[in-house]
Scaffold this active site. Structure first.
Site, short mmCIF file in Angstrom:
data_model
loop_
_atom_site.label_atom_id
_atom_site.label_comp_id
_atom_site.label_asym_id
_atom_site.label_seq_id
_atom_site.Cartn_x
_atom_site.Cartn_y
_atom_site.Cartn_z
N LYS A 261 0.87 -1.19 0.00
CA LYS A 261 0.00 0.00 0.00
C LYS A 261 0.89 1.23 0.00
O LYS A 261 1.70 1.42 0.91
CB LYS A 261 -0.91 0.01 1.24
CG LYS A 261 -1.69 1.32 1.42
CD LYS A 261 -2.61 1.29 2.64
CE LYS A 261 -3.26 2.66 2.88
NZ LYS A 261 -4.13 2.67 4.08
N ASP A 266 -2.40 10.27 3.36
CA ASP A 266 -3.80 9.90 3.54
C ASP A 266 -4.51 10.95 4.37
O ASP A 266 -4.46 10.94 5.60
CB ASP A 266 -3.91 8.52 4.22
CG ASP A 266 -5.35 8.07 4.38
OD1 ASP A 266 -6.24 8.71 3.77
OD2 ASP A 266 -5.59 7.09 5.10
N LYS A 273 -10.11 13.09 7.49
CA LYS A 273 -9.74 12.75 8.86
C LYS A 273 -9.78 14.01 9.72
O LYS A 273 -9.42 15.08 9.24
CB LYS A 273 -8.31 12.19 8.89
CG LYS A 273 -8.16 10.78 8.35
CD LYS A 273 -6.71 10.32 8.48
CE LYS A 273 -6.49 9.00 7.77
NZ LYS A 273 -7.22 7.87 8.40
N ASP A 284 1.62 6.36 5.34
CA ASP A 284 0.66 5.43 4.76
C ASP A 284 1.18 4.73 3.49
O ASP A 284 0.46 3.98 2.85
CB ASP A 284 -0.67 6.16 4.48
CG ASP A 284 -1.88 5.28 4.70
OD1 ASP A 284 -1.76 4.25 5.38
OD2 ASP A 284 -2.95 5.64 4.17
N ASP A 343 -12.01 7.31 3.19
CA ASP A 343 -10.85 7.06 4.05
C ASP A 343 -10.50 5.57 4.08
O ASP A 343 -9.45 5.20 4.59
CB ASP A 343 -11.12 7.58 5.46
CG ASP A 343 -9.84 7.77 6.27
OD1 ASP A 343 -8.74 7.69 5.67
OD2 ASP A 343 -9.95 7.99 7.49
N GLU A 345 -9.32 3.83 1.75
CA GLU A 345 -8.74 3.89 0.40
C GLU A 345 -7.69 2.83 0.14
O GLU A 345 -7.46 2.43 -1.00
CB GLU A 345 -8.13 5.28 0.17
CG GLU A 345 -6.71 5.49 0.71
CD GLU A 345 -6.58 5.37 2.21
OE1 GLU A 345 -7.60 5.51 2.91
OE2 GLU A 345 -5.46 5.11 2.70
N ARG A 347 -7.58 -0.36 0.75
CA ARG A 347 -8.10 -1.60 0.15
C ARG A 347 -8.43 -1.41 -1.32
O ARG A 347 -8.41 -2.37 -2.09
CB ARG A 347 -9.32 -2.08 0.97
CG ARG A 347 -10.48 -1.14 0.97
CD ARG A 347 -11.46 -1.41 2.11
NE ARG A 347 -10.94 -0.97 3.41
CZ ARG A 347 -11.58 -1.12 4.56
NH1 ARG A 347 -12.77 -1.72 4.59
NH2 ARG A 347 -11.05 -0.68 5.69
N1 BES Z 1 -4.23 4.71 6.69
C1 BES Z 1 -5.38 4.46 7.49
C2 BES Z 1 -5.11 3.45 8.61
C3 BES Z 1 -4.10 3.85 9.67
C4 BES Z 1 -4.52 4.28 10.90
C5 BES Z 1 -2.75 3.71 9.44
C6 BES Z 1 -3.59 4.60 11.89
C7 BES Z 1 -1.81 4.04 10.41
C8 BES Z 1 -2.23 4.47 11.64
C9 BES Z 1 -6.50 3.89 6.62
O1 BES Z 1 -6.54 4.33 5.30
C10 BES Z 1 -7.80 4.31 7.22
O2 BES Z 1 -8.07 5.47 7.26
N2 BES Z 1 -8.59 3.33 7.64
C11 BES Z 1 -9.86 3.59 8.22
C12 BES Z 1 -10.87 2.65 7.62
C13 BES Z 1 -12.30 2.94 7.97
C14 BES Z 1 -12.73 4.26 7.35
C15 BES Z 1 -13.16 1.82 7.47
C16 BES Z 1 -9.73 3.35 9.72
O3 BES Z 1 -9.03 2.41 10.12
O4 BES Z 1 -10.30 4.13 10.48
ZN ZN Z 2 -4.76 4.88 4.51
MN MN Z 3 -7.53 6.17 5.04
#
Ligand code: BES
Ligand code: ZN
Ligand code: MN
Length: 498
Positions: A261, A266, A273, A284, A343, A345, A347
């Site tokens: 990834k 992000d 966010k 990220d 967010d 993204e 996947r």
């Molecule tokens: N890049 C984030 C996940 C992340 C969180 C990485 C903390 C490093 C530290 C990912 O893209 C994300 O935002 N995931 C969301 C998914 C949700 C919207 C289904 C999450 O985990 O909140």
């Molecule tokens: Zn992310």
């Molecule tokens: Mn994200």
């Protein structure tokens, strides 16, 4: 950059700015570790006592300095803690961490000798790798105020048959340098590292090491139908890329695909966010940095296996052109996905890359991603989650990680969580489902894109990829190069026919 070498000379006769010895917690207090004999002799047997007086106990993480005794060719002795003493010597991870602490403590010093337990090739490699990783400092933006890393690390291996000692140090250098490169990529500010500049770095490194690099730019991605990568990148002024880095060995029997990834920033996109959650989101792209480091290391080590790294690079930004929550994307391979949260993204870019990698029929696909906050909640900030469509592969990757000193834990992909997420009312899938078990839901989404018959594993490194706390062992603040050692050891084992 710190240079690594190995020497078979005695610590007493070695000219250096510092000698590093190991100390451990014995049943009756501090004990000196193997390797320190010649240094202890110069202190006429008082070294352990002197160190105890200064407060040393041998605990892991400890670093205590003493002026060297007369007769030594170095002015300073640094004692680093190895933890509990035992009859069977020390675990490789204890040696790596202690060497890392030493290298970090000695930042600015020109030349240091690591006089730590280093009998076997495995121990020598551990000391060398820990030292090189611990010497890491990210100075790109610091100018003259930056920390200079220790200039030269000499691993003392006073033994006969120094040939395999040299090979062990060379292996550590190849792996450690590539890990430090991955850390640099992660730490580089997102206004400097974007999909295009990351792709250019991959091309340059490919050229340097003789790897085949192919870059799909936004036009090629559009032509190819990579709706996931494009859908994430379309809101940014920095367009996305899909980079393929291939290492092939003429005698390889197995082909591995490593997918990373690579969200260079992000922001969350339109599902922005909140403040407090995006300051570190340059990290990220840690998965892409990890798979890139792993394929270059595989090449430098000459492993008898084919390794292809796929870097799915995009910047996730909100704008008038960005994907909206509610949009439907047509992914590479034809599946449609309703984007309910921009967010989620990671996947989306990974799904395209998984389908594309699957077309080349690799034996195994492993993806590496800072995918979910849920995995951090589940496992903390030092342990990554391992999921797979094959129980044996999941166990194997977890055990491989353990063997190289990376903390991981196997996680399930329970079929009941597939509902909600995978069931969009208007598209084949939705990119979000139940909040509970969010790390597993993300894994289940990815599983939908793995071609029939291919073994696939998913490493969610959201916790350990970026160290927001203080440095420890050989791990600095910031980018850590999480999962690189696991990938490289896995490739080594596969190459060896295991
Ligand atoms: N890049 C984030 C996940 C992340 C969180 C990485 C903390 C490093 C530290 C990912 O893209 C994300 O935002 N995931 C969301 C998914 C949700 C919207 C289904 C999450 O985990 O909140
Ligand atoms: Zn992310
Ligand atoms: Mn994200």
């Amino acid at each position: 950059m710190t240079t690594l070498s190995v020497s078979t000379s005695s610590a007493a006769s070695l000219r250096a700015d510092a000698l590093v010895v190991g100390v451990a917690k014995g049943p009756k207090g501090l004990v000196l570790a193997a390797g320190a004999e010649a240094v202890a002799e110069a202190f006429e047997g008082t070294l352990a006592e002197v160190l105890s007086t200064l407060g040393a106990t041998g605990a892991e993480g400890e670093a205590v300095k003493v002026p060297a005794a007369a007769g030594l060719k170095a002015p300073l002795v640094l004692a680093v803690g190895l933890g509990d003493a035992s009859e069977d010597g020390f675990a490789a991870e204890a040696l790596r961490r202690a060497a890392g602490v030493a290298a970090r403590t000695l930042a600015g010093v020109k030349k240091a000798a690591l006089v730590l337990p280093a009998e076997s090739a495995e121990e020598i490699e551990a000391v060398a790798l820990g030292g090189l990783l611990g010497s890491y400092a990210f100075g790109a933006y610091k100018g003259e105020n930056g920390k200079t890393p220790v200039g030269e690390l000499v691993v003392l291996a006073p033994r006969k048959g120094s040939k395999d000692a040299k090979a062990a140090v060379d292996r550590a250098a190849a792996l450690g340098e590539e890990m430090n490169r991955a850390r640099d990529l992660v730490n580089t500010a997102p206004n400097d590292l974007n999909p295009k500049s990351f792709a250019a770095i991959a091309q340059a490194a490919g050229k340097e090491h003789g790897l085949k690099v192919e870059v799909l730019d936004e036009k090629a991605l559009l032509k190819g139908g990579f709706g996931g990568i494009l859908g994430v990148g379309v809101g940014s002024a920095n367009p996305p890329r899909l980079v393929k880095v291939a290492y092939t060995h003429p005698k390889a029997k197995t082909s591995l695909a490593f997918i990373g990834k690579g969200i260079t920033y992000d922001s969350g996109g339109i599902s922005l966010k909140p403040a407090g959650h995006n300051e570190t989101m340059k990290c990220d792209m840690s998965g892409a940095a990890a798979v890139f480091a792993a394929v270059v290391a595989a090449k430098r080590l000459g492993l008898q296996v084919n390794v292809t790294a796929w870097l799915a690079l995009a910047e996730n930004m909100p704008s008038g052109t960005a994907t909206r929550p509610g949009d439907v994307l047509r992914m590479y391979g034809g599946k449609t996905v309703e984007v309910l949260n921009t967010d989620a993204e990671g996947r989306l870019v990974l799904a395209d890359a998984i389908v594309r990698a699957g077309e080349e029929n690799p034996d195994v696909i492993v993806d590496v991603a800072t995918l979910t906050g849920a995995m951090v909640l589940a496992l903390g900030t030092r342990t990554f989650g391992v999921m797979a469509n094959n129980d044996e592969l999941r166990t194997r990757l977890h055990e491989t990680a353990t063997a190289v000193g990376e903390q991981s834990w196997p996680m399930p992909l329970p079929a009941d969580l597939r509902k909600g997420m995978v069931e969009s009312t208007i598209a084949d899938l939705a990119n979000m489902g139940e909040r509970m078990g969010g790390g597993l839901v993300a894994g289940l989404f990815l599983k939908e894109f793995v071609a029939e018959g291919i073994d696939w594993a998913h490493l969610d490194i959201a916790g350990p990829a970026f160290n927001e706390g203080g440095p420890f062992g050989y791990t600095p603040k910031g980018g850590t190069a999480s999962a690189v050692r696991t990938l490289v050891r896995y490739a080594e084992d596969v190459a060896a026919g295991a």
